[in-house]
Design an enzyme around this catalytic site. Structure first.
Site: not given
Length: 290
Positions: A7, A9, A101, A211, A261
């Site tokens: 998958s 994103e 967040d 990140f 993913h």
């Protein structure tokens, strides 16, 4: 070896140029026939309309199955329920349910809305009260930054599973031993929903490292060495990034993992190369047969 189920994103574009990049990426990746594609949702619902617009366009213009992200931070139950119903009415049948967040950004202490859903488990239950969506939730191979210990972290995943989550998708990681240890912890707890590893091909090492620091993911020294001196050499950096990601995925496949993913950062090049390196080939085209 059978091809894995994958998958992808994406995030909703902010500008016309970013929209062109996103759709070029979707067109490039669609023939790989992913299980689904997810579209993120900004902190505090800041991208709500753009997320909805992107998801609707995926439904209308492609054969892909979109999963719309949804968070519960900084919104009442009524506001969130309105979004859930809007997704269902638009033809969405899969939601990625996240606590989210705070609008002030990662690092700001989480405070649930007084009239809102309290966390990802509460949101999952609320979604399924409205309609029979597939619900994906988050998981953290190196523990969520807000979890005091592993028991607290697994308590939350267990609550999400008990609330009806279909699967969990992990935060990205680079050490496969940590993921394997996490799966063992999950299994020992008796949590049976599938845990899908989230993989990020590195577009920018500096950005990825930033990140990682925000979400509690570790960056091994060997990985930093691989990208050393490549900040101003994008062509070599892409070759290294595709190789690193393919090595990680192939190792996970050798350990029995068959679903992934991929965090695309809205760019197709590295993800497409990664899929090619693990044996995937395009089928058909993006046009909806209908």
């Amino acid at each position: 070896m059978t091809n894995p189920l994958v998958s992808f994103e994406f995030f909703p574009p902010k500008t016309e140029a970013m929209e062109e990049t996103l759709w070029a990426s979707i067109e490039k990746l669609a023939p790989l026939n992913p299980d689904f594609v997810s579209v993120t949702y900004g902190a505090g619902g800041s991208t709500r309309e753009r997320t909805h617009r992107t998801v609707r366009r995926i439904i209308e213009e492609t054969h892909l199955k979109p999963a719309a992200h949804l968070t519960c931070v900084a919104a009442s139950r009524g506001e969130v329920d309105e979004v859930i119903r809007g997704y269902w009415d638009a033809g969405v049948r899969h939601i990625v349910a996240l606590r989210g967040d705070m609008p002030d950004g990662p690092g700001t202490p989480y405070a649930p809305h007084p009239d809102g859903y309290q966390n990802g488990a509460d949101l999952t239950a609320g979604i399924l009260k409205i309609a029979p969506f597939e619900v994906s939730v988050s998981a953290y191979p190196e523990r969520h930054p807000d979890s005091a210990d592993w028991d607290a972290d697994l308590d939350m995943l267990e609550k999400k599973a008990d609330a009806g989550a279909t699967r969990a998708i992990t935060q990205f990681f680079f050490d496969n031993d940590l993921f394997e240890a996490y799966l063992e912890r999950v299994a020992k707890r008796g949590i049976t929903i599938p845990v899908i590893p989230g993989i990020v091909p590195i577009q920018s090492f500096k950005q990825t490292k930033r990140f990682a620091a925000m979400c509690g993911a570790s960056v091994p020294d060997w990985l930093e060495t691989r990208f050393e001196g490549l900040d101003d050499d994008p062509e070599t950096r892409k070759l290294v990034a595709a190789t690193v990601a393919a090595e990680q995925v192939k190792d996970l496949m050798s350990r029995g993992v068959d679903r992934f993913h991929f965090y695309t950062m809205n760019r197709a090049d590295l993800v497409y190369a990664l899929c090619h390196l693990i044996g995937m080939r395009p089928e058909g085209d993006i046009a909806d047969a209908a």
